[in-house]
Scaffold this motif. Structure first.
Motif, mmCIF file in Angstrom:
data_model
loop_
_atom_site.group_PDB
_atom_site.id
_atom_site.type_symbol
_atom_site.label_atom_id
_atom_site.label_comp_id
_atom_site.label_asym_id
_atom_site.label_seq_id
_atom_site.Cartn_x
_atom_site.Cartn_y
_atom_site.Cartn_z
ATOM 1 N N SER A 9 0.832 -1.092 -0.010
ATOM 2 C CA SER A 9 0.089 0.068 0.052
ATOM 3 C C SER A 9 0.913 1.254 0.131
ATOM 4 O O SER A 9 1.975 1.028 0.610
ATOM 5 N N TRP A 10 0.337 2.262 -0.393
ATOM 6 C CA TRP A 10 1.112 3.607 -0.571
ATOM 7 C C TRP A 10 0.176 4.766 -0.507
ATOM 8 O O TRP A 10 -0.866 4.787 -0.940
ATOM 9 N N THR A 11 0.467 5.708 0.075
ATOM 10 C CA THR A 11 -0.459 6.998 0.318
ATOM 11 C C THR A 11 0.405 8.057 -0.405
ATOM 12 O O THR A 11 1.498 8.241 0.017
ATOM 13 N N ASP A 12 -0.258 8.571 -1.673
ATOM 14 C CA ASP A 12 0.502 9.598 -2.077
ATOM 15 C C ASP A 12 0.532 11.180 -1.765
ATOM 16 O O ASP A 12 -0.254 11.152 -0.613
ATOM 17 N N GLY B 215 -2.771 12.352 -0.296
ATOM 18 C CA GLY B 215 -3.369 11.780 0.868
ATOM 19 C C GLY B 215 -4.272 10.542 0.318
ATOM 20 O O GLY B 215 -4.853 10.052 1.026
ATOM 21 N N THR B 216 -4.346 10.163 -0.968
ATOM 22 C CA THR B 216 -4.778 9.084 -1.614
ATOM 23 C C THR B 216 -4.146 7.860 -1.493
ATOM 24 O O THR B 216 -2.899 7.828 -1.339
ATOM 25 N N VAL B 217 -4.906 6.911 -0.769
ATOM 26 C CA VAL B 217 -4.323 5.603 -0.244
ATOM 27 C C VAL B 217 -4.560 4.696 -1.485
ATOM 28 O O VAL B 217 -5.664 4.269 -2.068
ATOM 29 N N TRP B 218 -3.444 3.883 -2.069
ATOM 30 C CA TRP B 218 -3.352 2.854 -3.229
ATOM 31 C C TRP B 218 -2.917 1.648 -2.425
ATOM 32 O O TRP B 218 -2.000 1.567 -1.767
ATOM 33 N N ARG B 219 -3.975 0.715 -2.829
ATOM 34 C CA ARG B 219 -3.446 -0.676 -2.200
ATOM 35 C C ARG B 219 -3.350 -1.714 -3.618
ATOM 36 O O ARG B 219 -3.823 -1.508 -4.526
ATOM 37 N N ASP C 131 -7.115 2.589 -5.998
ATOM 38 C CA ASP C 131 -7.636 3.467 -4.689
ATOM 39 C C ASP C 131 -9.021 3.175 -4.463
ATOM 40 O O ASP C 131 -9.682 2.440 -5.079
#
Length: 147
Positions: free
Chosen positions: A53-56, A59-63, A134
């Motif tokens: 996971s990563w938060t850009d 503030g968008t959380v990507w899984r 996302d």
């Protein structure tokens, strides 16, 4: 007179430090560059794919989707889609890849994809590829270069 062995005692009673003549560690170099957020506590490099996971910056959380690298056709499809954000991580910092640069990137990555494991001697380059989504079902393709 024999040479001292690591862990033995020098003639004056000092125990040699095997790191005393080495240069800075990789973590030290990252600290000097300002990339110490994880390097100071761990010997492994940060990885969006390993973390799954990563938060850009917005503030968008990507899984991450799935567990293995996507099929070649899936990667090619995602690279051609202008709605898909593509990140290349080659120097510890994510860099957005413009649509016009994606074909060149894929030409390089394709050589190292699992089905095409033909490498030159001494070539230690490798790529990890993963698709992320996302909460709004937008896609992100992450490509990490490891050397």
């Amino acid at each position: 007179m024999s040479l001292p062995i690591a862990g033995s005692t020098w003639f004056d009673g000092r125990v040699p430090n095997p790191r005393s003549h080495r240069g800075p560690t990789f973590a030290d170099l990252l600290k000097q560059r300002g990339d110490s957020h994880e390097a100071s506590t761990s010997q492994t490099l940060p990885s969006i794919i390993r973390d799954r996971s990563w938060t850009d910056e917005d503030g968008t959380v990507w899984r991450m989707r799935g567990g293995d690298q996507p099929a070649r056709k899936t990667v090619e499809h995602l690279l051609l889609d202008p709605e898909v954000r593509v990140l290349l991580i080659a120097d510890l910092r994510p860099v957005d890849v413009a649509l016009k640069d994606r074909a060149g990137l894929w030409a390089e990555v394709r050589q190292y994809y699992p089905e095409a494991k033909r490498r030159e001697p001494g070539d230690h380059t490798d790529f990890a590829v993963a698709e992320f989504r996302d909460s709004q079902r937008r896609s992100l393709l992450v490509i990490e270069r490891h050397c």
